[in-house]
Motif scaffolding. Structure first.
Motif, PDB file in Angstrom:
ATOM      1  N   LYS A 182     -72.156 -14.319 -41.366  1.00 50.15           N
ATOM      2  CA  LYS A 182     -72.179 -14.079 -39.926  1.00 50.15           C
ATOM      3  C   LYS A 182     -70.845 -13.481 -39.521  1.00 50.15           C
ATOM      4  N   ARG A 183     -70.892 -12.360 -38.855  1.00 50.09           N
ATOM      5  CA  ARG A 183     -69.678 -11.686 -38.406  1.00 50.09           C
ATOM      6  C   ARG A 183     -69.733 -11.511 -36.899  1.00 50.09           C
ATOM      7  N   PHE A 184     -68.577 -11.593 -36.238  1.00 46.31           N
ATOM      8  CA  PHE A 184     -68.445 -11.103 -34.858  1.00 46.31           C
ATOM      9  C   PHE A 184     -67.521  -9.910 -34.913  1.00 46.31           C
ATOM     10  N   GLY A 185     -68.082  -8.720 -34.863  1.00 45.24           N
ATOM     11  CA  GLY A 185     -67.262  -7.523 -35.028  1.00 45.24           C
ATOM     12  C   GLY A 185     -66.631  -7.541 -36.406  1.00 45.24           C
ATOM     13  N   GLN A 186     -65.298  -7.509 -36.462  1.00 48.27           N
ATOM     14  CA  GLN A 186     -64.598  -7.498 -37.746  1.00 48.27           C
ATOM     15  C   GLN A 186     -64.422  -8.909 -38.305  1.00 48.27           C
ATOM     16  N   THR A 187     -64.561  -9.911 -37.427  1.00 50.52           N
ATOM     17  CA  THR A 187     -64.246 -11.270 -37.851  1.00 50.52           C
ATOM     18  C   THR A 187     -65.397 -11.871 -38.649  1.00 50.52           C
ATOM     19  N   VAL A 188     -65.082 -12.329 -39.838  1.00 52.29           N
ATOM     20  CA  VAL A 188     -66.096 -12.996 -40.654  1.00 52.29           C
ATOM     21  C   VAL A 188     -66.106 -14.468 -40.282  1.00 52.29           C
ATOM     22  N   VAL A 189     -67.251 -14.949 -39.782  1.00 54.06           N
ATOM     23  CA  VAL A 189     -67.330 -16.328 -39.320  1.00 54.06           C
ATOM     24  C   VAL A 189     -67.945 -17.216 -40.404  1.00 54.06           C
ATOM     25  N   LEU A 190     -69.012 -16.719 -41.018  1.00 51.80           N
ATOM     26  CA  LEU A 190     -69.576 -17.413 -42.177  1.00 51.80           C
ATOM     27  C   LEU A 190     -69.603 -16.410 -43.323  1.00 51.80           C
ATOM     28  N   ASP A 191     -69.185 -16.883 -44.500  1.00 50.09           N
ATOM     29  CA  ASP A 191     -69.003 -15.979 -45.619  1.00 50.09           C
ATOM     30  C   ASP A 191     -69.764 -16.532 -46.819  1.00 50.09           C
ATOM     31  N   GLN A 192     -70.926 -15.907 -47.108  1.00 47.99           N
ATOM     32  CA  GLN A 192     -71.755 -16.379 -48.243  1.00 47.99           C
ATOM     33  C   GLN A 192     -71.883 -17.901 -48.203  1.00 47.99           C
ATOM     34  N   PHE A 193     -72.306 -18.362 -47.051  1.00 49.29           N
ATOM     35  CA  PHE A 193     -72.224 -19.785 -46.742  1.00 49.29           C
ATOM     36  C   PHE A 193     -73.442 -20.539 -47.297  1.00 49.29           C
ATOM     37  N   ASP A 194     -73.175 -21.523 -48.122  1.00 51.79           N
ATOM     38  CA  ASP A 194     -74.243 -22.390 -48.650  1.00 51.79           C
ATOM     39  C   ASP A 194     -74.026 -23.796 -48.120  1.00 51.79           C
ATOM     40  N   PHE A 195     -75.115 -24.415 -47.689  1.00 47.11           N
ATOM     41  CA  PHE A 195     -74.960 -25.724 -47.055  1.00 47.11           C
ATOM     42  C   PHE A 195     -76.315 -26.413 -47.090  1.00 47.11           C
ATOM     43  N   ARG A 196     -76.311 -27.699 -47.452  1.00 50.15           N
ATOM     44  CA  ARG A 196     -77.566 -28.452 -47.463  1.00 50.15           C
ATOM     45  C   ARG A 196     -77.349 -29.804 -46.818  1.00 50.15           C
ATOM     46  N   VAL A 197     -78.299 -30.195 -45.986  1.00 48.91           N
ATOM     47  CA  VAL A 197     -78.263 -31.537 -45.412  1.00 48.91           C
ATOM     48  C   VAL A 197     -79.623 -32.175 -45.640  1.00 48.91           C
ATOM     49  N   ALA A 198     -79.620 -33.362 -46.259  1.00 49.90           N
ATOM     50  CA  ALA A 198     -80.884 -34.046 -46.542  1.00 49.90           C
ATOM     51  C   ALA A 198     -81.389 -34.739 -45.280  1.00 49.90           C
ATOM     52  N   ARG A 199     -82.689 -34.976 -45.234  1.00 50.53           N
ATOM     53  CA  ARG A 199     -83.263 -35.695 -44.093  1.00 50.53           C
ATOM     54  C   ARG A 199     -82.578 -37.053 -43.931  1.00 50.53           C
ATOM     55  N   GLY A 200     -82.157 -37.339 -42.725  1.00 51.22           N
ATOM     56  CA  GLY A 200     -81.537 -38.633 -42.445  1.00 51.22           C
ATOM     57  C   GLY A 200     -80.057 -38.707 -42.749  1.00 51.22           C
ATOM     58  N   GLU A 201     -79.516 -37.634 -43.317  1.00 51.53           N
ATOM     59  CA  GLU A 201     -78.093 -37.652 -43.636  1.00 51.53           C
ATOM     60  C   GLU A 201     -77.247 -37.497 -42.371  1.00 51.53           C
ATOM     61  N   LYS A 202     -76.041 -38.083 -42.388  1.00 52.72           N
ATOM     62  CA  LYS A 202     -75.112 -37.950 -41.269  1.00 52.72           C
ATOM     63  C   LYS A 202     -73.881 -37.222 -41.787  1.00 52.72           C
ATOM     64  N   VAL A 203     -73.737 -35.963 -41.396  1.00 54.09           N
ATOM     65  CA  VAL A 203     -72.678 -35.130 -41.944  1.00 54.09           C
ATOM     66  C   VAL A 203     -71.663 -34.798 -40.864  1.00 54.09           C
ATOM     67  N   ALA A 204     -70.395 -34.909 -41.171  1.00 56.43           N
ATOM     68  CA  ALA A 204     -69.354 -34.432 -40.265  1.00 56.43           C
ATOM     69  C   ALA A 204     -68.700 -33.214 -40.879  1.00 56.43           C
ATOM     70  N   ILE A 205     -68.475 -32.206 -40.043  1.00 60.13           N
ATOM     71  CA  ILE A 205     -67.785 -31.017 -40.508  1.00 60.13           C
ATOM     72  C   ILE A 205     -66.443 -30.957 -39.806  1.00 60.13           C
ATOM     73  N   ILE A 206     -65.392 -30.982 -40.581  1.00 60.57           N
ATOM     74  CA  ILE A 206     -64.057 -30.918 -40.000  1.00 60.57           C
ATOM     75  C   ILE A 206     -63.401 -29.629 -40.446  1.00 60.57           C
ATOM     76  N   GLY A 207     -62.350 -29.252 -39.722  1.00 57.23           N
ATOM     77  CA  GLY A 207     -61.663 -28.025 -40.084  1.00 57.23           C
ATOM     78  C   GLY A 207     -60.955 -27.464 -38.866  1.00 57.23           C
ATOM     79  N   PRO A 208     -60.015 -26.541 -39.110  1.00 58.01           N
ATOM     80  CA  PRO A 208     -59.260 -25.961 -37.997  1.00 58.01           C
ATOM     81  C   PRO A 208     -60.162 -25.139 -37.079  1.00 58.01           C
ATOM     82  N   SER A 209     -59.697 -24.897 -35.862  1.00 59.43           N
ATOM     83  CA  SER A 209     -60.522 -24.098 -34.950  1.00 59.43           C
ATOM     84  C   SER A 209     -60.601 -22.667 -35.465  1.00 59.43           C
ATOM     85  N   GLY A 210     -61.721 -22.041 -35.198  1.00 54.69           N
ATOM     86  CA  GLY A 210     -61.930 -20.694 -35.714  1.00 54.69           C
ATOM     87  C   GLY A 210     -62.455 -20.678 -37.130  1.00 54.69           C
TER      88      GLY A 210
END
Lengths: 220, 256
Positions: free
Chosen positions: B12-40
């Motif tokens: 996913k890109r916004f103009g030149q900015t790459v927001v998601l880069d070959q992004f792989d992600f899985r969440v199982a049913r019922g799982e509680k996932v937190a995503i942390i990280g710097p802004s942007g």
């Protein structure tokens, strides 16, 4: 002033026409403004262009000439409107065009977060418009509509030129009978002012009703 | 366990900015996932894609085994028609950083609106459901309050009830406690924790508040530059992070 008192019923008849015409054309203008304003912020190109043409035409041409056109030219096309219908239609179309721009800008000012929330709740386009956008935008529109309403009330004086016996028409005919233009015009101005003040206070009250519950600390 | 959310090589890109880069992600049913990280780092965009508020440029996203987005070279292989988006959105509820309550409706009106208009319940049924949900978040005495008369914490609890009113399978929290005064975070966290006990509800929380992640999640992902750099249990990520970037982020957060 005895003179003015003598002609009080002529003045009253004029006020009645001016008020009636203001109310009717304001209602028509409101409907047109909302329809055209919503269409202008629509995703569909056709609607945007159609409403754009309407807005640019009616706010870009003289209201008086529009009235003359409806009054003198339409009969040649086989459409015979009464003077009241002409006046309502003319002023309604013209002020609907101004109002459409107000509606459009206020719709665009509704915060994106509200739209995201509506989308996340799976509202359809019309539900979002009705439940979220218009109630929110309407509050922002009120002060601007208030301005337009006063403009409209003053613009009704144009209809004296298509034979409607409104306040301005009556004033002119009283002047021709009495030759006392100074006093008559002064009273006429005062009457317009009073009508406008009443309209403005009505709009303020509407604004308050629409924004109930918005003030922090106010009991629900 | 079946996957509730899958991202397959998503760009996913916004103009030149790459927001998601070959992004792989899985969440199982019922799982509680937190995503942390710097802004942007693309955390919020990730949630907006799941909520179908944002499309993708490349790759595939599925919810509950059903494709939501499927794009190649900027072209959608699944047409994002209104019907498709509405079908998919019915699986998901979202809570926003700034609450986004409708200011012209009372707390009850905010929560009842979707059951009434989207599910087509009667006014009485919708309000009964709304009142029950508001009771669950501890706001039974505020049903008739307009948002402007509620504190931030109370508004966010209304927003959670509103999102739950459509009985979603997935709940997304986008920095749900970040706009709150510190002393108001607890009451919202308590409501979120109660939801986390619902076994079948899948939850994804985006936050930069470590306490929130610790309270809710049974799995934490550290995200930066449009990728997940580290993925593990709260215990492992917060106490013995392996990735250098994760360590730097946690140090920075602890200092603030």
């Amino acid at each position: 002033m005895a003179l003015i008192w003598e002609y009080r019923f002529d003045f009253l008849a004029g006020v009645w026409w001016t008020v009636k015409l203001s109310v009717l054309s304001a209602l028509l203008a409101l409907v047109l403004a909302i329809v055209a304003g919503v269409a202008r912020s629509s995703k569909l190109r056709v609607l945007r262009i159609a409403s754009g043409v309407y807005v640019e035409f009616f706010r870009g041409t003289s209201a008086l000439v529009q009235l003359f056109w409806l009054f003198y030219v339409l009969p040649y096309l086989g459409i015979d409107l009464t003077p009241l219908q002409c006046a309502t239609l003319g002023l309604g179309l013209c002020f609907g065009a101004y109002g459409a721009e107000v509606v459009r800008s206020c719709i665009q000012a509704v915060p994106q977060g509200q739209l995201d929330a509506a989308a996340a709740l799976n509202f359809s386009y019309f539900q979002t418009l009705r439940i979220v956008i218009l109630p929110e935008a309407l509050i922002m529109m009120m002060p601007l509509f208030s301005n337009l309403l006063i403009e409209l009330i003053k613009a009704t004086s144009l209809v004296s030129l298509i034979t409607i016996p409104d306040l301005t028409f009556q004033a002119k005919s009283i002047i021709t009978k009495t030759y006392s233009s100074g006093n008559v015009l002064l009273v006429t101005l005062a009457i317009y002012l009073v009508i406008s003040l009443i309209a403005a206070s009505f709009m303020r009250r509407m604004e308050k009703v629409l924004s109930r519950g918005r003030q922090t600390g106010q009991p629900a | 366990m079946s996957d509730m959310i899958t991202f397959d090589k998503v760009d996913k890109r916004f103009g030149q900015t790459v927001v998601l880069d070959q992004f792989d992600f899985r969440v199982a049913r019922g799982e509680k996932v937190a995503i942390i990280g710097p802004s942007g780092s693309g955390k919020s965009t990730l949630l907006r894609i799941i909520m179908a508020l944002q499309d993708i440029d490349q790759g595939k996203v599925s919810l509950d085994g059903r494709p939501l987005w499927d794009a190649a070279g900027g072209k959608h292989r699944i047409k994002p028609t209104r019907k498709h988006l509405r079908d998919m959105r019915s699986l998901v509820g979202m809570v926003f950083q700034n609450f986004n309550l409708f200011p012209n409706l009372t707390a009850l009106g905010n929560v009842a609106a979707a059951p009434r208009h989207v599910l087509g319940l009667s006014q009485a049924e919708a309000e009964a459901r709304a009142a029950a949900l508001l009771a669950q978040v501890g706001l039974s005495d505020k049903l008739q309050n307009y948002p402007a008369t509620l504190s931030g914490g109370q508004q966010q609890r209304v927003a959670i009830a509103r999102a739950m009113a459509l009985e979603p399978e997935i709940m997304l929290f986008d920095e749900a406690t970040s706009a709150l005064d510190p002393e108001r975070v607890g009451e919202v966290l308590e409501v979120m924790r109660a939801l986390a006990h619902e076994r079948d509800l899948t939850i994804v929380v985006v936050t930069h508040q470590i306490g929130v992640a610790r309270a809710i999640a049974d799995r934490i992902c550290f995200m930066e530059g449009g990728r997940i750099l580290e993925d593990g249990t709260p215990q492992q990520i917060l106490n013995e992070p392996r990735n250098e970037r994760t360590r730097a982020f946690l140090r920075a957060v602890h200092l603030s």
